[in-house]
Motif scaffolding. Sequence first.
Motif, PDB file in Angstrom:
ATOM      1  N   SER A  83      81.609  60.289  46.903  1.00  0.00           N
ATOM      2  CA  SER A  83      81.530  61.326  45.890  1.00  0.00           C
ATOM      3  C   SER A  83      82.642  61.140  44.861  1.00  0.00           C
ATOM      4  O   SER A  83      83.774  60.792  45.193  1.00  0.00           O
ATOM      5  CB  SER A  83      81.649  62.703  46.550  1.00  0.00           C
ATOM      6  N   LEU A  85      83.883  63.553  43.238  1.00  0.00           N
ATOM      7  CA  LEU A  85      84.753  64.715  43.436  1.00  0.00           C
ATOM      8  C   LEU A  85      85.586  64.509  44.690  1.00  0.00           C
ATOM      9  O   LEU A  85      85.044  64.278  45.768  1.00  0.00           O
ATOM     10  CB  LEU A  85      83.908  65.986  43.555  1.00  0.00           C
ATOM     11  N   GLU A  87      87.723  65.062  48.011  1.00  0.00           N
ATOM     12  CA  GLU A  87      87.538  65.991  49.123  1.00  0.00           C
ATOM     13  C   GLU A  87      88.432  67.214  48.986  1.00  0.00           C
ATOM     14  O   GLU A  87      88.019  68.344  49.274  1.00  0.00           O
ATOM     15  CB  GLU A  87      87.823  65.267  50.444  1.00  0.00           C
ATOM     16  N   ASP A  89      89.295  68.721  46.435  1.00  0.00           N
ATOM     17  CA  ASP A  89      88.912  69.595  45.324  1.00  0.00           C
ATOM     18  C   ASP A  89      87.609  70.353  45.563  1.00  0.00           C
ATOM     19  O   ASP A  89      87.211  71.172  44.726  1.00  0.00           O
ATOM     20  CB  ASP A  89      88.755  68.777  44.034  1.00  0.00           C
ATOM     21  N   ILE A  90      86.961  70.097  46.689  1.00  0.00           N
ATOM     22  CA  ILE A  90      85.629  70.672  46.907  1.00  0.00           C
ATOM     23  C   ILE A  90      85.663  72.194  46.916  1.00  0.00           C
ATOM     24  O   ILE A  90      84.878  72.860  46.229  1.00  0.00           O
ATOM     25  CB  ILE A  90      85.011  70.122  48.211  1.00  0.00           C
ATOM     26  N   GLU A  91      86.570  72.788  47.692  1.00  0.00           N
ATOM     27  CA  GLU A  91      86.606  74.249  47.785  1.00  0.00           C
ATOM     28  C   GLU A  91      86.950  74.889  46.438  1.00  0.00           C
ATOM     29  O   GLU A  91      86.383  75.918  46.066  1.00  0.00           O
ATOM     30  CB  GLU A  91      87.606  74.684  48.858  1.00  0.00           C
ATOM     31  N   LYS A  94      83.826  74.739  44.236  1.00  0.00           N
ATOM     32  CA  LYS A  94      82.851  75.764  44.626  1.00  0.00           C
ATOM     33  C   LYS A  94      83.281  77.133  44.113  1.00  0.00           C
ATOM     34  O   LYS A  94      82.469  77.904  43.591  1.00  0.00           O
ATOM     35  CB  LYS A  94      82.689  75.779  46.146  1.00  0.00           C
ATOM     36  N   LEU A 134      75.217  66.699  44.311  1.00  0.00           N
ATOM     37  CA  LEU A 134      76.562  67.128  44.694  1.00  0.00           C
ATOM     38  C   LEU A 134      76.537  68.554  45.251  1.00  0.00           C
ATOM     39  O   LEU A 134      77.138  68.838  46.292  1.00  0.00           O
ATOM     40  CB  LEU A 134      77.494  67.053  43.484  1.00  0.00           C
ATOM     41  N   ARG A 137      75.257  68.673  48.758  1.00  0.00           N
ATOM     42  CA  ARG A 137      76.187  68.120  49.760  1.00  0.00           C
ATOM     43  C   ARG A 137      77.324  69.083  50.083  1.00  0.00           C
ATOM     44  O   ARG A 137      77.798  69.131  51.223  1.00  0.00           O
ATOM     45  CB  ARG A 137      76.765  66.791  49.268  1.00  0.00           C
ATOM     46  N   ILE A 138      77.788  69.845  49.097  1.00  0.00           N
ATOM     47  CA  ILE A 138      78.957  70.704  49.334  1.00  0.00           C
ATOM     48  C   ILE A 138      78.570  72.126  49.722  1.00  0.00           C
ATOM     49  O   ILE A 138      79.437  72.966  49.956  1.00  0.00           O
ATOM     50  CB  ILE A 138      79.884  70.737  48.104  1.00  0.00           C
TER      51      ILE A 138
END
Length: 348
Positions: A83, A85, A87, A89-91, A94, A134, A137-138
């Motif tokens: 990805s 993005l 890992e 930065d995922i939260e 969102k 994306l 997946r998240i």
Amino acid sequence: MPKLTPRKHQLTDHDFLKLSKTESNPRARIKLLMLHQLSLSHSLDSIAQTFGYHQQSISVIRKHYWLYGLDSIYDKPGRGRKSLLAEKDIEAFKQAIVEQQQQRGGGRLTAVDIARIAKEDFNTDYTPKGIYGLLSRIGISWVSARSRHPKADQQAMDDFKNFVNHVRTVLPEHIELSDVDIWFQDETRIGQQGSITRVWHYCGQRPRVVRQQQFESAYLFGAFCPSNGNSVGLVLPYVNKQAMQLHMQHISKEVPEGRHAVVVMDGALWHQADLNLHNVTMLKLPPYSPELNPSEQIWQYLKQHDLSNRCFDGYDAIVDAACVAWNRLRVQLELIRSITSRAWSIVC
């Protein structure tokens, strides 16, 4: 002379077809089906044509199974395109999407809007098409929002989920929690101005469904017990105190000997029946909190599957349709349990 692959595992060690039926990973399931055909001595060529794979790929799958067994059907961590993005930065990503949606004050974010958030706030370049993958997946979905009354008290709704204490406050002193069954009660209108729902149709065409303009209707009273899937329903011409009294009497008859029903309902004016029932107690929900009553989801299911997109000649036709729909639902105990069960409503 070709090098032989050591065979620690044999194709006859497992029933691959049976395993494939319970395997949730789609790539692993395809490999199990390939191994099943290999175990039946199908040729690499025929298997390649069936699954659209290259023969060499199937040979590698077989070789890996010989070496590593069933563990080989699962992809190793790190396989596939990474990805853009990070890992870490995922939260935050969102949260940024949800906050942007809330700040709009109306409408919805598009893939272009979300791609702009990814570019401006997280320095990652996604095309609008890539954004959808994306989001999947998240764990971000495009779901229908539900209305919330402006007077709803979120703190009161959260406090209600301390459910055991609320049940204790309404129970007669001689009743133990271990003898209590929780029921959820509600009613819904069924009539000529019914609902229109999605239907299967040809792509690119929008089917037309007749929606009546008359006002004939009936009311379906329903109560549901999540612990066992039992239900009690009545189709009545009105919603009033007398109708509610009649429904509560029918619930009382369905409560097993030695058990006590706590019936959870909203604060509608007609939910004021004069109870003289030894085995039933009412418990009212906080004001303006229909989301705490899973009966709402039952009505949604019932209308979508049986009572939407219909025309009724009159009151008798409405009653007949409601009874048929209810009788079809009431025997599906596991479905009722699945829809109405809430972790916070378990009392023992």
